[in-house]
Write a protein that holds these residues in place. Structure first.
Motif, mmCIF file in Angstrom:
data_model
loop_
_atom_site.group_PDB
_atom_site.id
_atom_site.type_symbol
_atom_site.label_atom_id
_atom_site.label_comp_id
_atom_site.label_asym_id
_atom_site.label_seq_id
_atom_site.Cartn_x
_atom_site.Cartn_y
_atom_site.Cartn_z
ATOM 1 N N ILE A 175 45.949 21.947 75.749
ATOM 2 C CA ILE A 175 46.908 21.264 74.877
ATOM 3 C C ILE A 175 46.907 19.768 75.163
ATOM 4 C CG2 ILE A 175 49.378 20.988 74.388
ATOM 5 C CD1 ILE A 175 49.675 24.006 74.837
ATOM 6 N N SER A 176 46.855 19.413 76.454
ATOM 7 C CA SER A 176 46.825 18.001 76.840
ATOM 8 C C SER A 176 45.588 17.304 76.295
ATOM 9 C CB SER A 176 46.869 17.887 78.365
ATOM 10 O OG SER A 176 46.733 16.546 78.781
ATOM 11 N N GLU A 177 44.434 17.946 76.396
ATOM 12 C CA GLU A 177 43.188 17.337 75.918
ATOM 13 C C GLU A 177 43.183 17.209 74.397
ATOM 14 O OE1 GLU A 177 40.575 16.000 77.615
ATOM 15 O OE2 GLU A 177 41.863 16.253 79.378
ATOM 16 N N LEU A 178 43.663 18.237 73.705
ATOM 17 C CA LEU A 178 43.680 18.183 72.244
ATOM 18 C C LEU A 178 44.710 17.188 71.733
ATOM 19 C CD1 LEU A 178 43.214 21.956 71.413
ATOM 20 C CD2 LEU A 178 41.702 20.106 70.717
ATOM 21 N N SER A 179 45.769 16.952 72.499
ATOM 22 C CA SER A 179 46.779 15.980 72.087
ATOM 23 C C SER A 179 46.214 14.564 72.078
ATOM 24 C CB SER A 179 48.001 16.047 73.014
ATOM 25 O OG SER A 179 48.669 17.287 72.879
ATOM 26 N N LYS A 180 45.138 14.353 72.835
ATOM 27 C CA LYS A 180 44.483 13.042 72.850
ATOM 28 C C LYS A 180 43.589 12.847 71.626
ATOM 29 C CE LYS A 180 44.244 13.259 77.908
ATOM 30 N NZ LYS A 180 43.315 13.339 79.077
ATOM 31 N N ALA A 181 43.245 13.940 70.974
ATOM 32 C CA ALA A 181 42.399 13.868 69.778
ATOM 33 C C ALA A 181 43.252 13.478 68.570
ATOM 34 C CB ALA A 181 41.721 15.212 69.530
ATOM 35 N N SER A 182 42.596 13.113 67.505
ATOM 36 C CA SER A 182 43.305 12.717 66.284
ATOM 37 C C SER A 182 43.553 13.956 65.429
ATOM 38 C CB SER A 182 42.484 11.689 65.504
ATOM 39 O OG SER A 182 42.305 10.519 66.273
ATOM 40 N N LEU A 183 44.687 14.605 65.648
ATOM 41 C CA LEU A 183 45.051 15.769 64.853
ATOM 42 C C LEU A 183 45.859 15.314 63.651
ATOM 43 C CD1 LEU A 183 46.187 18.251 67.677
ATOM 44 C CD2 LEU A 183 43.954 18.129 66.556
ATOM 45 N N ASN A 184 45.427 15.672 62.446
ATOM 46 C CA ASN A 184 46.205 15.317 61.263
ATOM 47 C C ASN A 184 47.361 16.304 61.107
ATOM 48 O OD1 ASN A 184 45.358 17.646 59.684
ATOM 49 N ND2 ASN A 184 43.391 16.619 59.385
ATOM 50 N N PRO A 185 48.332 16.009 60.244
ATOM 51 C CA PRO A 185 49.496 16.893 60.111
ATOM 52 C C PRO A 185 49.144 18.349 59.824
ATOM 53 C CG PRO A 185 49.912 14.819 58.986
ATOM 54 C CD PRO A 185 48.474 14.792 59.419
ATOM 55 N N MET A 186 48.132 18.568 58.977
ATOM 56 C CA MET A 186 47.750 19.941 58.642
ATOM 57 C C MET A 186 47.197 20.670 59.866
ATOM 58 S SD MET A 186 47.953 21.510 55.646
ATOM 59 C CE MET A 186 47.430 20.501 54.270
ATOM 60 N N GLU A 187 46.378 19.969 60.669
ATOM 61 C CA GLU A 187 45.834 20.588 61.884
ATOM 62 C C GLU A 187 46.940 20.911 62.878
ATOM 63 O OE1 GLU A 187 41.379 18.863 62.606
ATOM 64 O OE2 GLU A 187 43.018 17.426 62.799
ATOM 65 N N LYS A 188 47.919 20.018 63.005
ATOM 66 C CA LYS A 188 49.025 20.264 63.935
ATOM 67 C C LYS A 188 49.798 21.517 63.534
ATOM 68 C CE LYS A 188 49.829 15.512 65.462
ATOM 69 N NZ LYS A 188 50.800 14.382 65.515
ATOM 70 N N ILE A 189 50.031 21.682 62.244
ATOM 71 C CA ILE A 189 50.772 22.853 61.780
ATOM 72 C C ILE A 189 49.975 24.127 62.035
ATOM 73 C CG2 ILE A 189 51.721 24.021 59.756
ATOM 74 C CD1 ILE A 189 52.310 21.240 58.591
ATOM 75 N N VAL A 190 48.705 24.126 61.635
ATOM 76 C CA VAL A 190 47.878 25.334 61.768
ATOM 77 C C VAL A 190 47.654 25.688 63.231
ATOM 78 C CG1 VAL A 190 45.610 26.323 61.295
ATOM 79 C CG2 VAL A 190 46.771 24.979 59.527
ATOM 80 N N LEU A 191 47.256 24.699 64.046
ATOM 81 C CA LEU A 191 47.019 24.968 65.463
ATOM 82 C C LEU A 191 48.326 25.319 66.177
ATOM 83 C CD1 LEU A 191 44.462 22.142 66.369
ATOM 84 C CD2 LEU A 191 43.998 24.593 66.136
ATOM 85 N N GLY A 192 49.397 24.624 65.827
ATOM 86 C CA GLY A 192 50.687 24.908 66.447
ATOM 87 C C GLY A 192 51.150 26.317 66.171
ATOM 88 N N ARG A 193 50.949 26.785 64.960
ATOM 89 C CA ARG A 193 51.364 28.149 64.589
ATOM 90 C C ARG A 193 50.419 29.188 65.189
ATOM 91 N NH1 ARG A 193 53.055 29.792 58.504
ATOM 92 N NH2 ARG A 193 55.142 29.533 59.366
ATOM 93 N N ASP A 194 49.115 28.940 65.144
ATOM 94 C CA ASP A 194 48.149 29.919 65.653
ATOM 95 C C ASP A 194 48.242 30.091 67.168
ATOM 96 O OD1 ASP A 194 47.237 30.344 63.118
ATOM 97 O OD2 ASP A 194 45.409 29.145 63.329
ATOM 98 N N HIS A 195 48.553 28.982 67.882
ATOM 99 C CA HIS A 195 48.489 29.020 69.341
ATOM 100 C C HIS A 195 49.833 28.741 70.006
ATOM 101 C CE1 HIS A 195 44.245 29.266 68.608
ATOM 102 N NE2 HIS A 195 44.217 28.074 68.044
ATOM 103 N N LYS A 196 50.919 28.837 69.212
ATOM 104 C CA LYS A 196 52.291 28.774 69.749
ATOM 105 C C LYS A 196 52.579 27.446 70.458
ATOM 106 C CE LYS A 196 52.324 33.172 68.576
ATOM 107 N NZ LYS A 196 50.929 33.335 68.184
ATOM 108 N N VAL A 197 52.209 26.330 69.826
ATOM 109 C CA VAL A 197 52.481 25.007 70.394
ATOM 110 C C VAL A 197 53.586 24.371 69.562
ATOM 111 C CG1 VAL A 197 51.513 22.785 71.100
ATOM 112 C CG2 VAL A 197 50.069 24.841 71.103
ATOM 113 N N ALA A 198 54.817 24.451 70.059
ATOM 114 C CA ALA A 198 55.986 24.018 69.290
ATOM 115 C C ALA A 198 55.925 22.536 68.931
ATOM 116 C CB ALA A 198 57.261 24.320 70.077
#
Length: 341
Positions: free
Chosen positions: A133-156
């Motif tokens: 999660i820490s490493e991916l937070s450094k990447a440029s996640l767009n709003p859609m990616e944040k929603i999909v990844l957050g829901r799929d992998h339980k990242v509030a």
């Protein structure tokens, strides 16, 4: 006994040298996994150390023929429903190479970290999940990616941020894209939240307390007016910081609410306007013309909805998007937060 012998005996007593005790270093043996069509061979100890799922699996009794799964290539542990590329990425984290230690970094691509996050979440590898999660937070996640990844992998955190950013986007993404990636139900919910936190200035209403210094370019957001200007109708001088010289009268005004945020400051609103709807308070006529007008910073031609205003809390009438998101998705966000407790 000679002096030389006494000296040697004295040295031997004072400096006996290292005493080597036999020790067995247990690595837990080699384990074999089969993911899709690929067989992976790896030391088993870090799987057991980081995941209770594997610790339990490795202590299961052997089969009726006395063969334990995973003991050799002919009898691997079958991991069905997983991707070999994800498993390979996890192995890079569990067993980094000497080059990784020497460089001090573990270089994985964005998709590889997503694979690590996927498996570490499913197999309850808490420390590895936190690192992914820490490493991916450094990447440029767009709003859609944040929603999909957050829901799929339980990242509030990602889920909530993505929802807030998406309803504040201007222009909004096409409905077909929202439905395809988020599903029809969530797409409808987000469009409803956006509608509830967007204000349209109805004809006959006036938005006051504006100044030229508050107006920025729609495209680059640089300030449009560095100095004062004259009304095109009555030639009255309008100072750049005068909040009583102009107002916006009716028509085209889309207001987007930005909730108070520790990182960005107090609550604000972004208002997209037509420059020609700004009226001079001296003559009650249009104060500006769009003819030959360009942004002084990016040189874009100015047209309809070409400006942004950043307004303070006093003009915000609607409840914030963040509040609406909590009302609609609060229970789901709370479930994901429990994963990091």
């Amino acid at each position: 006994m000679s002096a030389a012998s006494n000296e040697s005996a004295s040295e031997a007593t004072a400096s006996p040298g290292p005493i080597i005790h036999p020790k067995r270093i247990r690595w837990g043996g080699i384990i074999f996994f089969k993911v899709e069509e690929t067989v992976f061979e790896a030391p088993r100890y870090r799987f057991a150390k980081h995941s209770e799922v594997f610790e339990t699996m490795f202590h299961l009794p052997a089969g009726s023929d006395g063969t334990a799964e995973g003991q050799d290539e002919e009898h691997p542990i079958l991991l069905e429903g997983y991707k070999a590329v994800h498993f390979n990425s996890l192995l890079k984290v569990l067993y980094p190479t000497p080059e990784d230690f020497i460089s001090g970094t573990l270089q994985l691509e964005k998709e590889e970290w997503i694979g690590v996050l996927n498996l570490s979440t499913r197999w309850s590898m808490k420390k590895i999940r936190e690192h992914a999660i820490s490493e991916l937070s450094k990447a440029s996640l767009n709003p859609m990616e944040k929603i999909v990844l957050g829901r799929d992998h339980k990242v509030a955190k990602w889920f909530r941020e993505g929802l807030t950013e998406l309803v504040s986007e201007n222009p909004i993404r096409p409905l077909a894209e929202l439905k395809a990636q988020l599903g029809a139900e969530m797409a409808c919910s987000l469009l409803w939240i956006r509608d509830q936190t967007q204000t349209i200035l109805e004809p006959g209403l006036t938005l006051t307390g504006l100044s030229l210094g508050m107006i920025g370019c729609y495209y680059c957001q640089a300030g449009m007016f560095q100095t004062g200007s004259n009304c095109v109708s009555c030639s009255r001088t309008i100072a750049v910081d005068d909040c009583s010289a102009i107002c916006m009268f009716g028509g085209s005004c889309d207001m987007y609410i930005h909730a108070e945020n520790p990182a960005t400051g107090p609550a604000t609103a972004t208002v997209c306007i037509n420059l020609q709807s700004l009226m001079c308070r001296g003559c009650s006529k249009c104060a500006f013309s769009l003819e030959n007008r360009t942004c002084p910073s990016c040189s874009r031609a100015i047209g309809y909805r070409a400006f942004k205003l950043r307004l303070g809390k006093s003009v915000i009438k609607n409840s914030s998007a963040s509040q609406k998101i909590l009302e609609e998705f609060g229970e789901e966000i709370a479930r994901y937060e429990s994963w990091d407790e």
